[in-house]
Design a protein around this motif. Sequence first.
Motif, mmCIF file in Angstrom:
data_model
loop_
_atom_site.group_PDB
_atom_site.id
_atom_site.type_symbol
_atom_site.label_atom_id
_atom_site.label_comp_id
_atom_site.label_asym_id
_atom_site.label_seq_id
_atom_site.Cartn_x
_atom_site.Cartn_y
_atom_site.Cartn_z
ATOM 1 N N GLY A 67 0.242 -20.619 -4.510
ATOM 2 C CA GLY A 67 -0.341 -21.074 -3.242
ATOM 3 C C GLY A 67 -1.166 -20.037 -2.502
ATOM 4 O O GLY A 67 -1.696 -20.318 -1.424
ATOM 5 N N LEU A 83 2.165 -20.656 -17.442
ATOM 6 C CA LEU A 83 3.035 -20.576 -16.270
ATOM 7 C C LEU A 83 2.775 -19.284 -15.493
ATOM 8 O O LEU A 83 2.396 -18.264 -16.077
ATOM 9 N N TYR A 100 4.091 -16.269 -13.005
ATOM 10 C CA TYR A 100 5.263 -15.545 -12.525
ATOM 11 C C TYR A 100 4.822 -14.381 -11.641
ATOM 12 O O TYR A 100 4.561 -13.291 -12.129
ATOM 13 N N ALA A 102 3.311 -20.864 -1.354
ATOM 14 C CA ALA A 102 4.079 -22.102 -1.447
ATOM 15 C C ALA A 102 5.561 -21.782 -1.360
ATOM 16 O O ALA A 102 6.009 -20.740 -1.820
ATOM 17 N N ASP A 103 6.306 -22.709 -0.774
ATOM 18 C CA ASP A 103 7.757 -22.570 -0.718
ATOM 19 C C ASP A 103 8.332 -23.124 -2.024
ATOM 20 O O ASP A 103 9.083 -24.097 -2.028
ATOM 21 N N ARG A 104 7.914 -22.514 -3.110
ATOM 22 C CA ARG A 104 8.279 -23.024 -4.439
ATOM 23 C C ARG A 104 8.014 -21.913 -5.431
ATOM 24 O O ARG A 104 6.983 -21.245 -5.330
ATOM 25 N N PHE A 129 7.771 -22.080 -8.863
ATOM 26 C CA PHE A 129 7.358 -22.457 -10.221
ATOM 27 C C PHE A 129 5.982 -23.102 -10.120
ATOM 28 O O PHE A 129 5.731 -23.929 -9.252
ATOM 29 N N SER A 130 5.108 -22.694 -11.000
ATOM 30 C CA SER A 130 3.756 -23.236 -11.020
ATOM 31 C C SER A 130 3.093 -22.816 -12.318
ATOM 32 O O SER A 130 3.677 -22.095 -13.137
ATOM 33 N N SER A 131 1.873 -23.293 -12.497
ATOM 34 C CA SER A 131 1.102 -22.956 -13.690
ATOM 35 C C SER A 131 -0.312 -22.606 -13.237
ATOM 36 O O SER A 131 -0.708 -22.911 -12.108
ATOM 37 N N HIS A 142 -1.988 -25.804 -12.150
ATOM 38 C CA HIS A 142 -1.599 -26.314 -10.836
ATOM 39 C C HIS A 142 -2.201 -25.460 -9.723
ATOM 40 O O HIS A 142 -2.631 -25.985 -8.690
#
Lengths: 318, 318
Positions: A141, A175, A177, A191-193, A195-197, A200
């Motif tokens: 994000g 992915l 990291y 982002a409050d997350r 995991f992403s790629s 995304h």
Amino acid sequence: MRLEKIKTQGLAHLSYFLSADGEAAVIDPRRDIDIYLDLAREEGSVIKHVFETHRNEDLLSGAPVLKEETGAKVWHGPNPEKPIQYAAETREGDTFEIGGALLKVLETPGHTDDSLSYVLYDKSFEEGPVGVFTGDALFIGDVGRTDFYPDRKREVAGLLYDSLEKLLGLGDQCLVYPAHGAGSVCGSGMADREFSSIGHEKLNNPSLQIDDREAFIDAKVAENHYIPPYFRRMEEGNMEGTEAAPPAPLPASPARLLDPGDAVCLDVRGIFDFAGGHRTGSLCIPDDMLAAFAGWLLPGDKPVLLVARDDDQAVDAA
Amino acid sequence: MRLEKIKTQGLAHLSYFLSADGEAAVIDPRRDIDIYLDLAREEGSVIKHVFETHRNEDLLSGAPVLKEETGAKVWHGPNPEKPIQYAAETREGDTFEIGGALLKVLETPGHTDDSLSYVLYDKSFEEGPVGVFTGDALFIGDVGRTDFYPDRKREVAGLLYDSLEKLLGLGDQCLVYPAHGAGSVCGSGMADREFSSIGHEKLNNPSLQIDDREAFIDAKVAENHYIPPYFRRMEEGNMEGTEAAPPAPLPASPARLLDPGDAVCLDVRGIFDFAGGHRTGSLCIPDDMLAAFAGWLLPGDKPVLLVARDDDQAVDAA
């Protein structure tokens, strides 16, 4: 192949333990390294390599301590401000095998001159990388801040743009990291997350929606970030190397509270306990806010007298 | 938004705890549900929904127990063999909000007629899904087996092909969260790695390299899989609902070993302990092999007298 994300609360620092076929690597270790040693023991794997994505400025690296404890080699990117005394240099295109996993170095300067990303391949499924450790170049994000070289603002923002292009070129499947999650002072719109790629991020990360290099540079230069006062201390420590965290503190006699000498009296019990009664002149930082604020508010050169509710809280806070 | 993968060793079963903004969901819970309750407590979140990707045949679902304990609603796909007595039906296109996360139902039959996938969106970064819970339709490095309906082999293999097309359509950026990792009897060529994306699978998963529907069906029909004897028992249990796992066993008097009645005497101490001395007629399954083999070797309808090294091992084995 096992990949564990280790989150340090407060700093929102993310480090990674990668293990495959009895070999392991740690990416961006924190100073409290027991968790990596425990994982290696549990997996029956030997930590061969420690990879640093850049000279961190918001925490002390555990790399020199891990090297001391395990004999692992520590790797760092080129162009640091001063030589990183405990690490060897690695450059674009270098590869490292950890069992059936392969890491490939990508130079991604911009956040710092020495920023690297490490691209992860699975040798059994080798078509395209499966992930990338992006350090502070690309977050979920958000992208890294570029304000650490005040005289070269436009240049380093441009470097980051080029680095992000490289990362996007790894493919949508890859992915991501990063070295930080939401709540870090190293980015503002994460982002409050966790995991992403790449794909995304390409679709959603606001900074990656800016196609034009000059427009990207303009946007980065217009950003305002705080530089917490402890950043300089961390940077020095991370060039020279640090020692392991000191052992848990011993209880002091109550007399020490009456005459703390030149120590700063730090009360971590919590707001209500503090309001209920505290030593005059003591500083209140509740334990759950400690990781974020201790670095801002405590002087680095004085002993600290810790006031806690009980033994456990004292040990955690220390 | 937090997503935790919970791995049950031995079965290589993967379940997921998804939490966002004080609300939570569990995907494909195992029968020992304490870990989900602990995570919810830790996050301060309420488990609103339990999602089943399909009627599992290799383990007992924890969904009915979670429903009982938390009041969560349990969701299951259409076309089960018999009604799932503890679950409501959900169908293609249904959506569920868990705080800032959104789950969207995709019907992906083939492994079983009732197989669903749940597509995960982050409402703050909503361009394209960020992940998908694929159950036993798509694994990392493999796809689901299609041999559970002997009379409809070609039809169900075709259904799986169509389901995989749907999953590939989610986009390369989409992360893959299957119900099993390597070591499961539900697939044979899974990657020894528990992280991947649709894009990485598209490039690397051998079954996804077959473009032609008929060729895919031919390949699936030619596969040979074992059907472990306990699958039928699990299926029955998962339609009717099960109760919580029984409490830890009480130590039995040594006299019970001399006369175990009609109980099966199961010795979990380990090969060397067993070789050193054991009760005549007892069955040796060392504790670390228990999850994989107990279902094959123990009759389902007799009490078990457990022989363990100490209390901890007995409790773990039970």
